[in-house]
Design an enzyme around this catalytic site. Structure first.
Site, PDB file in Angstrom:
ATOM      1  CB  CYS A 275      16.302 -26.787  46.840  1.00 34.73           C
ATOM      2  SG  CYS A 275      15.188 -27.434  45.074  1.00 34.73           S
TER       3      CYS A 275
ATOM      4  NE  ARG B 177      24.721 -29.477  43.670  1.00 37.55           N
ATOM      5  CZ  ARG B 177      23.931 -28.709  44.212  1.00 37.55           C
ATOM      6  NH1 ARG B 177      22.938 -28.098  44.658  1.00 37.55           N
ATOM      7  NH2 ARG B 177      22.994 -29.880  44.340  1.00 37.55           N
TER       8      ARG B 177
ATOM      9  CE  LYS C 276      23.137 -31.699  38.287  1.00 34.75           C
ATOM     10  NZ  LYS C 276      22.198 -31.665  39.351  1.00 34.75           N
ATOM     11  CG  ASN C 277      20.917 -34.358  37.170  1.00 31.13           C
ATOM     12  OD1 ASN C 277      21.830 -34.184  37.672  1.00 31.13           O
ATOM     13  ND2 ASN C 277      20.182 -33.738  36.477  1.00 31.13           N
TER      14      ASN C 277
ATOM     15  CG  ASP D  13      17.631 -29.611  35.042  1.00 28.33           C
ATOM     16  OD1 ASP D  13      16.760 -29.191  35.749  1.00 28.33           O
ATOM     17  OD2 ASP D  13      18.117 -30.922  34.750  1.00 28.33           O
TER      18      ASP D  13
ATOM     19  NE  ARG E  58      13.748 -30.129  43.197  1.00 22.62           N
ATOM     20  CZ  ARG E  58      15.449 -30.469  43.560  1.00 22.62           C
ATOM     21  NH1 ARG E  58      16.045 -29.456  43.139  1.00 22.62           N
ATOM     22  NH2 ARG E  58      15.694 -31.556  42.022  1.00 22.62           N
TER      23      ARG E  58
HETATM   24  C1  EPZ Z   1      15.687 -34.057  38.751  1.00 21.85           C
HETATM   25  O1  EPZ Z   1      15.608 -33.893  39.877  1.00 21.85           O
HETATM   26  C2  EPZ Z   1      17.321 -33.614  38.045  1.00 21.85           C
HETATM   27  N1  EPZ Z   1      18.108 -33.953  39.764  1.00 21.85           N
HETATM   28  C3  EPZ Z   1      17.253 -32.345  38.032  1.00 21.85           C
HETATM   29  O2  EPZ Z   1      18.725 -31.537  37.943  1.00 21.85           O
HETATM   30  C4  EPZ Z   1      15.575 -31.249  37.222  1.00 21.85           C
HETATM   31  O3  EPZ Z   1      15.466 -29.834  36.969  1.00 21.85           O
HETATM   32  C5  EPZ Z   1      14.246 -32.718  37.243  1.00 21.85           C
HETATM   33  O4  EPZ Z   1      14.403 -34.000  37.474  1.00 21.85           O
HETATM   34  C6  EPZ Z   1      13.658 -32.916  36.521  1.00 21.85           C
HETATM   35  O5  EPZ Z   1      13.611 -32.753  34.932  1.00 21.85           O
HETATM   36  C7  EPZ Z   1      18.787 -35.313  39.064  1.00 21.85           C
HETATM   37  O6  EPZ Z   1      18.464 -35.646  38.437  1.00 21.85           O
HETATM   38  C8  EPZ Z   1      19.603 -35.526  40.213  1.00 21.85           C
HETATM   39  P1  EPZ Z   1      11.181 -34.402  39.791  1.00 21.85           P
HETATM   40  P2  EPZ Z   1      13.855 -34.322  40.408  1.00 21.85           P
HETATM   41  O7  EPZ Z   1      11.549 -35.177  40.905  1.00 21.85           O
HETATM   42  O8  EPZ Z   1      14.646 -35.846  40.138  1.00 21.85           O
HETATM   43  C9  EPZ Z   1       7.550 -32.585  41.697  1.00 21.85           C
HETATM   44  C10 EPZ Z   1      19.957 -29.695  37.832  1.00 21.85           C
HETATM   45  O9  EPZ Z   1      19.618 -28.466  37.376  1.00 21.85           O
HETATM   46  N2  EPZ Z   1       7.382 -33.907  43.152  1.00 21.85           N
HETATM   47  O10 EPZ Z   1      11.797 -34.670  38.585  1.00 21.85           O
HETATM   48  O11 EPZ Z   1      14.265 -33.858  41.864  1.00 21.85           O
HETATM   49  C11 EPZ Z   1       8.996 -31.822  42.126  1.00 21.85           C
HETATM   50  O12 EPZ Z   1       8.359 -31.400  43.331  1.00 21.85           O
HETATM   51  C12 EPZ Z   1      18.515 -30.566  38.241  1.00 21.85           C
HETATM   52  O13 EPZ Z   1      20.793 -30.662  36.978  1.00 21.85           O
HETATM   53  C13 EPZ Z   1       6.941 -34.295  44.201  1.00 21.85           C
HETATM   54  O14 EPZ Z   1       5.881 -33.761  44.021  1.00 21.85           O
HETATM   55  O15 EPZ Z   1      12.498 -33.425  39.983  1.00 21.85           O
HETATM   56  C14 EPZ Z   1       8.994 -31.046  41.092  1.00 21.85           C
HETATM   57  O16 EPZ Z   1       7.979 -30.305  41.084  1.00 21.85           O
HETATM   58  C15 EPZ Z   1      17.967 -29.299  39.382  1.00 21.85           C
HETATM   59  N3  EPZ Z   1       7.101 -35.183  45.102  1.00 21.85           N
HETATM   60  C16 EPZ Z   1       8.256 -32.394  39.730  1.00 21.85           C
HETATM   61  O17 EPZ Z   1       7.729 -33.371  40.585  1.00 21.85           O
HETATM   62  C17 EPZ Z   1       8.126 -36.371  45.134  1.00 21.85           C
HETATM   63  O18 EPZ Z   1       8.397 -37.144  45.474  1.00 21.85           O
HETATM   64  C18 EPZ Z   1       9.309 -32.925  39.590  1.00 21.85           C
HETATM   65  O19 EPZ Z   1      10.599 -33.501  40.139  1.00 21.85           O
HETATM   66  C19 EPZ Z   1       8.923 -35.540  43.569  1.00 21.85           C
HETATM   67  C20 EPZ Z   1       8.948 -34.764  43.022  1.00 21.85           C
END
Ligand code: EPZ
Length: 417
Positions: A117, A397, A22-23, A305, A122
Site C-alpha cells: 500500500c 476513511r 477508527k483503529n 500516525d 506491510r
Molecule cells: C496499524 O496498522 C494501524 N491500522 C495503522 O494506522 C498504524 O499506522 C500502524 O498500526 C502502526 O501504529 C490499524 O490499526 C487498522 P503494524 P498495522 O502491523 O497493524 C510490519 C492509520 O493511518 N509488519 O503495527 O497494519 C509493517 O510492515 C493507519 O490509521 C510486518 O513486517 O501496522 C510495519 O513496518 C495506517 N509483518 C510494522 O510491522 C507483519 O506481519 C508495523 O506495522 C505485520 C507488520
C-alpha cells in the site's frame, strides 16, 4: 471528486467533540464473528472504513444494524461464507483482521493477501506465523490465504516485531482457542487494550493487554456484550496539532489524554499550554510554535500516525526539526505536497529535516494517504490564501466530519467539487 478548500490564517477557538477510534472500532467489530449473540457497540465513528468493515462482515452473513448516534449492533448468528475477497481487502487492509476470528469460529477462512500500500510493503507474515503456531494450516494460492484448523490450540508466540493488527488478530483467535496462548513482544497500543476489554466483556480470559506479554486462556464460547469504543487518540492529536500550528484556544471533549503517549509532551515542547480535566483537554497556543524533533516508535513512543501532522507543524515553526520514521518505509509522501505550500524539507533515508519558514502560501495539493491528508489540512489552516486539497476520500476513511468540526472552531473550510 470532492476536494477541501481551506482559507488559512485564522486561529481556532471553541469546543470540539472527538469521535470513537477508527483503529479500535475495526478490530472490535471483528470480535462479533466470535459469538452468535449480539455485540452492541457505542461511540462508533461514522467513517468510510467502518462502513467497509460492516459491508465485509455483512457479506459473510453477519447481521449489521443501522448506525445511529454512535451505536452499531452486530450479530453473527451464523457465518455462511468465511471469505474476505480481494475487492474488499484492497480497499482496506484492516480487513485482514477477520482471519483470526473466522478460523477460531468456523475452522476455516479464505482471506485475500493485502499486498503493498502507499505507505509501505506491510506484510502479514506475523499474523500467519502466529496462527500456524496455534495449529492452523495456511497456504497461499492465487493471492489468497486459505486457512484451516480443527480447533486452534493455545501456544507461546514470540512476535518478531511489534505489530498492532497482528497482535489483535492473534488475540481474537486465541480467545476461542483450546488452552493458553501467550503473546510475547505484543503491541501495547491502547486500541489493543480496548479490544481486550471488549473481548473480556464477552467472556474472554485475557491478562496483560497494554504490556508486551498478553496471556489468553481460551474459552469454549463467547457471549454477546455491550462495549463503548475508546476515543480516537489520533483524531485528538490531529486537532491539537492544528491548534498549535494555527494558534488559538480549543477544548477537546470525549477524549482520553492518557492514551496519547508521547504526543502531548511534544506539543508542550512546541510551546502549547495543555490542561487535562477528566475526558477533556484544553489547548492554548499563542505565537509561532518551536520546532520539535521526533522519532516514531510503537506505543507509548511517538505514533507514526501523528508524524505527518507534526511535520506540518514543524514547517511553520521557529527552528529546525528532525523527523525520523521507523515504522513504515514510505511515509513521507506529504513532504512534497507541503513543499508546494512553501515548506523547506529535505529528506535523507528515513529522516526529514524541516526548517521552519515564516509563512506558507496556499496552493493546490494532493492527499496521498489518511494521515498525509491530515497534515495538509493542518498546513492549509496556517497557509496564507487558499489551499485546495484533492483526493480527500483518504480523509473520509478516518476523520468523522472533519470540515464541520473545524468550521465549528472558526476555520474557513468547505467541501467543494
Ligand atoms: C496499524 O496498522 C494501524 N491500522 C495503522 O494506522 C498504524 O499506522 C500502524 O498500526 C502502526 O501504529 C490499524 O490499526 C487498522 P503494524 P498495522 O502491523 O497493524 C510490519 C492509520 O493511518 N509488519 O503495527 O497494519 C509493517 O510492515 C493507519 O490509521 C510486518 O513486517 O501496522 C510495519 O513496518 C495506517 N509483518 C510494522 O510491522 C507483519 O506481519 C508495523 O506495522 C505485520 C507488520
Amino acid at each position: 471528486m470532492d476536494k477541501l478548500l481551506i482559507t488559512g490564517g485564522r486561529p481556532l477557538a471553541g469546543e470540539v467533540r472527538i469521535s470513537g477510534a477508527k483503529n479500535a472500532a475495526l478490530p472490535i467489530m471483528c470480535a462479533a464473528l466470535l459469538t452468535d449473540q449480539p455485540l452492541a457497540l457505542d461511540n462508533v465513528p461514522r467513517l468510510m472504513d467502518v462502513r467497509t468493515m460492516a459491508k465485509l462482515l455483512g457479506l459473510m452473513g453477519v447481521e449489521v444494524g443501522p448506525q445511529a448516534d454512535g451505536r452499531l449492533q452486530l450479530q453473527a448468528s451464523q457465518i455462511k461464507d468465511p471469505v474476505a475477497g480481494y475487492e474488499m481487502v484492497k480497499t482496506m487492509r484492516a480487513s485482514v483482521l477477520v482471519l483470526g476470528p473466522l478460523l477460531a469460529r468456523c475452522g476455516r477462512a479464505k482471506v485475500s493477501l493485502p499486498g503493498g500500500c502507499a505507505i509501505g510493503a506491510r506484510p502479514v507474515d506475523q499474523h500467519v506465523k502466529g496462527l500456524q503456531a496455534m495449529g492452523a494450516v495456511i497456504t497461499v494460492e492465487h493471492g489468497y490465504m486459505n486457512a484451516t484448523a480443527n480447533r486452534l490450540k493455545g501456544a507461546r508466540i514470540v512476535m518478531d516485531l511489534v505489530t498492532v493488527t497482528g497482535t489483535e488478530n492473534l488475540l481474537l483467535a486465541a480467545a476461542l482457542a483450546e488452552g493458553t496462548t501467550v503473546l510475547e513482544n505484543a503491541a501495547r497500543e491502547p486500541e489493543v487494550v480496548d479490544l481486550a476489554n471488549c473481548l473480556k466483556a464477552m467472556g474472554a480470559r485475557i491478562e496483560g493487554a497494554g504490556t508486551d506479554t498478553i496471556r489468553i486462556e481460551g474459552v469454549g464460547s463467547l457471549a454477546g456484550a455491550r462495549h463503548r469504543v475508546m476515543p480516537d487518540r489520533i483524531e485528538t492529536g490531529t486537532f491539537l496539532s492544528a491548534v498549535v500550528a494555527a494558534g488559538g484556544k480549543v477544548r477537546l471533549v470525549n477524549t482520553a489524554a492518557d492514551t496519547l503517549g508521547a504526543t502531548l509532551e511534544k506539543l508542550r515542547e512546541a510551546g502549547a499550554k495543555i490542561a487535562i480535566a477528566g475526558g477533556a483537554i484544553e489547548v492554548e497556543m499563542a505565537g509561532r510554535p518551536q520546532s520539535v524533533s521526533l522519532t516514531t516508535a510503537p506505543y507509548p513512543g511517538f505514533a507514526t500516525d501523528m508524524q505527518a501532522q507534526f511535520m506540518a507543524l514543524d514547517c511553520v515553526a521557529s527552528g529546525t526539526g528532525q523527523i525520523t520514521e521507523t515504522i513504515f518505509e514510505n511515509r513521507f509522501m506529504h513532504a512534497q505536497e507541503l513543499q508546494r505550500l512553501g515548506a523547506d524539507i529535505s529528506i535523507q533515508d528515513n529522516t526529514a529535516v524541516v526548517k521552519g519558514v515564516e509563512r506558507l502560501l496556499g496552493a493546490n495539493v494532493m492527499a496521498t494517504d489518511l494521515r498525509a491528508s491530515a497534515s495538509l489540512v493542518v498546513a492549509g489552516l496556517v497557509a496564507q490564501g487558499e489551499t485546495l486539497i484533492d483526493r480527500i476520500y483518504h480523509l473520509d476513511r478516518g476523520y468523522e466530519a472533519l470540515e464541520h468540526k473545524l468550521s465549528g472552531l472558526g476555520a474557513k473550510i468547505a467541501r467543494v467539487r
